[in-house]
Design a protein around this motif. Structure first.
Motif, PDB file in Angstrom:
ATOM      1  N   ASP A 269     -19.110 -30.986   7.946  1.00 42.73           N
ATOM      2  CA  ASP A 269     -18.833 -30.768   9.364  1.00 42.73           C
ATOM      3  C   ASP A 269     -17.797 -31.752   9.899  1.00 42.73           C
ATOM      4  N   CYS A 270     -17.210 -32.546   9.005  1.00 39.32           N
ATOM      5  CA  CYS A 270     -16.366 -33.671   9.420  1.00 39.32           C
ATOM      6  C   CYS A 270     -14.880 -33.318   9.354  1.00 39.32           C
ATOM      7  N   ALA A 271     -14.116 -33.830  10.303  1.00 41.41           N
ATOM      8  CA  ALA A 271     -12.669 -33.611  10.319  1.00 41.41           C
ATOM      9  C   ALA A 271     -11.980 -34.296   9.145  1.00 41.41           C
ATOM     10  N   MET A 272     -12.665 -35.270   8.516  1.00 39.10           N
ATOM     11  CA  MET A 272     -12.082 -36.008   7.397  1.00 39.10           C
ATOM     12  C   MET A 272     -12.573 -35.490   6.041  1.00 39.10           C
ATOM     13  N   VAL A 273     -13.122 -34.295   6.009  1.00 42.09           N
ATOM     14  CA  VAL A 273     -13.738 -33.778   4.794  1.00 42.09           C
ATOM     15  C   VAL A 273     -12.784 -33.768   3.602  1.00 42.09           C
ATOM     16  N   ASN A 274     -11.487 -33.610   3.867  1.00 41.46           N
ATOM     17  CA  ASN A 274     -10.517 -33.584   2.770  1.00 41.46           C
ATOM     18  C   ASN A 274      -9.784 -34.906   2.588  1.00 41.46           C
ATOM     19  N   ASP A 275     -10.035 -35.866   3.486  1.00 38.90           N
ATOM     20  CA  ASP A 275      -9.293 -37.128   3.454  1.00 38.90           C
ATOM     21  C   ASP A 275     -10.141 -38.335   3.063  1.00 38.90           C
ATOM     22  N   CYS A 276     -11.408 -38.314   3.392  1.00 33.84           N
ATOM     23  CA  CYS A 276     -12.271 -39.476   3.131  1.00 33.84           C
ATOM     24  C   CYS A 276     -12.528 -39.621   1.635  1.00 33.84           C
ATOM     25  N   PRO A 277     -12.367 -40.826   1.077  1.00 37.57           N
ATOM     26  CA  PRO A 277     -12.626 -41.015  -0.360  1.00 37.57           C
ATOM     27  C   PRO A 277     -14.075 -40.797  -0.740  1.00 37.57           C
ATOM     28  N   TYR A 278     -14.971 -40.854   0.252  1.00 38.52           N
ATOM     29  CA  TYR A 278     -16.392 -40.689  -0.015  1.00 38.52           C
ATOM     30  C   TYR A 278     -16.894 -39.304   0.392  1.00 38.52           C
ATOM     31  N   SER A 279     -15.977 -38.393   0.666  1.00 39.45           N
ATOM     32  CA  SER A 279     -16.319 -37.030   1.069  1.00 39.45           C
ATOM     33  C   SER A 279     -17.186 -36.345   0.015  1.00 39.45           C
ATOM     34  N   ALA A 280     -18.303 -35.798   0.454  1.00 41.12           N
ATOM     35  CA  ALA A 280     -19.186 -35.088  -0.470  1.00 41.12           C
ATOM     36  C   ALA A 280     -18.496 -33.851  -1.043  1.00 41.12           C
ATOM     37  N   LYS A 281     -17.598 -33.247  -0.277  1.00 43.74           N
ATOM     38  CA  LYS A 281     -16.849 -32.117  -0.807  1.00 43.74           C
ATOM     39  C   LYS A 281     -16.004 -32.548  -1.997  1.00 43.74           C
ATOM     40  N   ARG A 282     -15.314 -33.663  -1.861  1.00 44.75           N
ATOM     41  CA  ARG A 282     -14.459 -34.155  -2.944  1.00 44.75           C
ATOM     42  C   ARG A 282     -15.285 -34.567  -4.163  1.00 44.75           C
ATOM     43  N   ILE A 283     -16.394 -35.240  -3.921  1.00 42.77           N
ATOM     44  CA  ILE A 283     -17.190 -35.781  -5.034  1.00 42.77           C
ATOM     45  C   ILE A 283     -17.970 -34.688  -5.759  1.00 42.77           C
ATOM     46  N   TYR A 284     -18.502 -33.714  -5.023  1.00 43.27           N
ATOM     47  CA  TYR A 284     -19.390 -32.726  -5.631  1.00 43.27           C
ATOM     48  C   TYR A 284     -18.785 -31.322  -5.732  1.00 43.27           C
ATOM     49  N   LEU A 285     -18.403 -30.740  -4.615  1.00 40.78           N
ATOM     50  CA  LEU A 285     -17.903 -29.368  -4.655  1.00 40.78           C
ATOM     51  C   LEU A 285     -16.619 -29.238  -5.467  1.00 40.78           C
ATOM     52  N   ASP A 286     -15.682 -30.164  -5.259  1.00 33.37           N
ATOM     53  CA  ASP A 286     -14.439 -30.106  -6.031  1.00 33.37           C
ATOM     54  C   ASP A 286     -14.711 -30.312  -7.512  1.00 33.37           C
ATOM     55  N   SER A 287     -15.716 -31.136  -7.823  1.00 33.21           N
ATOM     56  CA  SER A 287     -16.076 -31.382  -9.220  1.00 33.21           C
ATOM     57  C   SER A 287     -16.633 -30.120  -9.879  1.00 33.21           C
ATOM     58  N   PRO A 318     -29.621 -35.170   1.254  1.00 31.91           N
ATOM     59  CA  PRO A 318     -29.024 -36.489   1.496  1.00 31.91           C
ATOM     60  C   PRO A 318     -27.613 -36.649   0.928  1.00 31.91           C
ATOM     61  N   TYR A 319     -27.269 -35.883  -0.109  1.00 29.80           N
ATOM     62  CA  TYR A 319     -25.956 -36.057  -0.730  1.00 29.80           C
ATOM     63  C   TYR A 319     -24.826 -35.472   0.106  1.00 29.80           C
ATOM     64  N   GLY A 320     -25.169 -34.756   1.167  1.00 34.10           N
ATOM     65  CA  GLY A 320     -24.151 -34.240   2.066  1.00 34.10           C
ATOM     66  C   GLY A 320     -23.977 -35.078   3.315  1.00 34.10           C
ATOM     67  N   GLN A 321     -24.743 -36.160   3.430  1.00 34.35           N
ATOM     68  CA  GLN A 321     -24.670 -37.011   4.608  1.00 34.35           C
ATOM     69  C   GLN A 321     -23.415 -37.881   4.572  1.00 34.35           C
ATOM     70  N   CYS A 322     -22.906 -38.205   5.742  1.00 29.68           N
ATOM     71  CA  CYS A 322     -21.817 -39.164   5.862  1.00 29.68           C
ATOM     72  C   CYS A 322     -22.299 -40.519   5.355  1.00 29.68           C
ATOM     73  N   VAL A 323     -21.487 -41.189   4.548  1.00 28.76           N
ATOM     74  CA  VAL A 323     -21.906 -42.483   3.996  1.00 28.76           C
ATOM     75  C   VAL A 323     -22.045 -43.547   5.086  1.00 28.76           C
ATOM     76  N   TYR A 324     -21.431 -43.276   6.250  1.00 30.94           N
ATOM     77  CA  TYR A 324     -21.517 -44.234   7.356  1.00 30.94           C
ATOM     78  C   TYR A 324     -22.674 -43.906   8.304  1.00 30.94           C
ATOM     79  N   GLU A 325     -23.383 -42.828   8.001  1.00 30.20           N
ATOM     80  CA  GLU A 325     -24.534 -42.421   8.805  1.00 30.20           C
ATOM     81  C   GLU A 325     -25.807 -42.351   7.971  1.00 30.20           C
ATOM     82  N   SER A 326     -25.767 -42.817   6.745  1.00 29.51           N
ATOM     83  CA  SER A 326     -26.942 -42.808   5.868  1.00 29.51           C
ATOM     84  C   SER A 326     -27.842 -43.987   6.198  1.00 29.51           C
ATOM     85  N   GLN A 327     -29.014 -43.990   5.614  1.00 27.57           N
ATOM     86  CA  GLN A 327     -30.010 -45.033   5.905  1.00 27.57           C
ATOM     87  C   GLN A 327     -30.043 -46.126   4.844  1.00 27.57           C
TER      88      GLN A 327
END
Length: 473
Positions: A269-287, A318-327
């Motif tokens: 849901d994030c505007a940085m989904v394609n730019d953030c190095p910690y993006s779950a899309k980049r780490i998981y879906l692209d993989s 939990p793996y789709g959470q923003c790393v800056y909003e995790s617990q």
């Protein structure tokens, strides 16, 4: 239930045999060591690979709560349906029934690959039944529980292996031979760096099972206990006597969240989904889209991952959470300094922010030389001979530079021969290296140098007092 288990396992029982010093044999000449696997996730799969390529071991029973993971593991290793369980307690009860009825255990040994906080209860239960034990790191998540395991192993008189896989890679074993040979003189100092890897840390220690200390333990223990172990091993037999440590959670918290990310709490849901190095899309879906169904995507789902179920996991889990909003609350950087009884020193650094994934960097300084390595190769500088040579150890396969396969193979042979020494360590040494890790974390929290000997004595006294109090209650 009990009768079906017994009838289905009679043909799996075997008498333990000792290797005679004068007998040489090949795998084809011997009966396999039988193994129970408790926890069929990433580590259970890694060690289980040995049973697929070797006749030396056969996996005969498993316990795993996830239905698809359990089914796939049982099929892969051809485990009899009567020996496939949802929980370790069900398997343990079946083992107790079998011991009572037939007078034999379900297998020779147990591999413990469940979540860290469960290690102690599983280890104590199966040690009491007399199984040899290979336990994934860490030994346990408290000092007192580590001591309980040590005492149980000693009382049972069983073989004990620890998931300190770094000891068993060809790379580490070649370096160990050089250290112990004395050809470069006395080892004086070790510097080791553990570059966890930026997306590996986000996966395991922010979003994953090891992100919150209350659910597991602190990062130095869950990630780096085998680093401290091998440093102590190389410096042996001189033990560590003093330790200091500094570290913190510097980046993976709300204050570091990029402004562009706004109020988004999930990557998709994030505007940085394609730019953030910690993006779950980049780490998981692209993989997954590139055809990867192994780590890091496989832990997200029960069974084989695909685009559809990984997307669902990222939307809900939990793996789709923003790393800056995790617990998460564990350190993303930490340094440890050690002084040994003979005056030697060592320093260790764990850091999340690296492109290298767990590719340890090593410098060892001797009186007549030095070794510089990175887990795939190492260079020896011999001051006396005025020569430099680089070595490229052959990885026999498996993770951690061949350490996974090296450990399970060595453990199985130790069980076969009844020889703990083959593992190059014992439960007492495992406990001491864990104590050093706990002492380092105490130093970080208390902001003071910790005496390792006094720290262990206090831990043992604390456990005795706890046990005495429980008796009185």
């Amino acid at each position: 239930m009990t009768s079906s288990i017994i009838s289905g396992t009679k043909n799996l029982f075997r008498k333990s045999t000792k290797q005679k010093d004068h007998i040489m044999y090949t795998e084809a000449d011997i009966d396999p060591i039988t193994l129970i696997v408790i926890g069929c996730g990433q580590r259970g799969k890694a060690y289980g690979e040995y049973a697929l390529v070797s006749n030396a071991v056969k996996i005969v029973a498993i316990a795993e709560p996830r239905p698809q993971t359990r089914k796939l593991y049982a099929e892969q290793h051809k485990v009899d349906a009567t020996l496939v369980f949802k929980t370790w307690k069900e398997l343990h009860a079946a083992s107790a029934d079998t011991i009572k009825t037939i007078g034999k255990r379900l297998a020779d040994a147990v591999l413990i690959a469940v979540q860290d906080h469960m290690h102690v209860e599983v280890a104590l239960a199966f040690a009491e039944q007399g199984y040899h034990i290979l336990c994934e790191k860490p030994m346990a998540t408290t000092m007192e529980d580590c001591i309980k395991i040590e005492e149980a192993i000693d009382e049972a008189g069983i073989i004990f292996g620890m998931g300190h896989v770094m000891r068993y890679s060809p790379y580490s074993q070649e370096i160990t031979k050089i250290v112990q040979s004395g050809t470069l003189g006395q080892l004086i100092n070790i510097v080791q760096v553990e570059p966890v890897g930026y997306y590996h840390f986000a996966h395991s220690y922010v979003r994953g099972n090891w992100g919150k200390e209350k659910d597991s333990s602190f990062a130095l223990l869950t990630k780096c206990c085998h680093d401290i172990d091998i440093i102590c091993h190389w410096m042996g037999p001189s033990p560590p006597i003093k330790v200091s440590s500094f570290g913190s959670l510097r980046h993976f918290h709300h204050r570091a969240k990029p402004v562009k990310a706004g109020d988004a709490t999930r990557c998709l849901d994030c505007a940085m989904v394609n730019d953030c190095p910690y993006s779950a899309k980049r780490i998981y879906l692209d993989s997954v889209s590139r055809g990867n169904t192994g780590w890091p995507v496989s832990p997200l789902v029960d069974g084989i991952p695909d685009i559809e179920n990984i997307t669902a996991a990222l939307k809900e889990g939990p793996y789709g959470q923003c790393v800056y909003e995790s617990q998460n609350d564990v350190c993303d950087n930490q340094v440890v300094n050690l002084e040994f009884e003979n005056g030697n020193t060592a320093s260790f650094t764990m850091v999340a922010f690296s492109s290298a994934i767990c590719q340890r960097e090593l410098r060892m300084h001797f009186t007549y030389g030095e070794i510089i390595g990175d887990m795939s190769k190492y260079t020896v500088n011999d001051f006396k001979a005025n020569k430099t040579k680089t070595f490229y150890p052959v990885n026999e396969g498996g993770g951690h530079g061949g350490g996974d396969m090296g450990l399970i193979r060595t453990f199985i042979e130790a069980v076969r021969t009844g020889n703990q020494k083959l593992l190059g360590t014992d439960v007492g040494e495992v406990l001491r290296s864990h104590m050093t890790v706990f002492a380092a974390e105490a130093s970080r929290r208390e902001q003071q140098v910790v005496n390792c000997v006094e720290f262990e004595q206090k831990a043992r006294t604390s456990l005795r007092e706890m046990l005495a109090q429980s008796v009185l209650c």
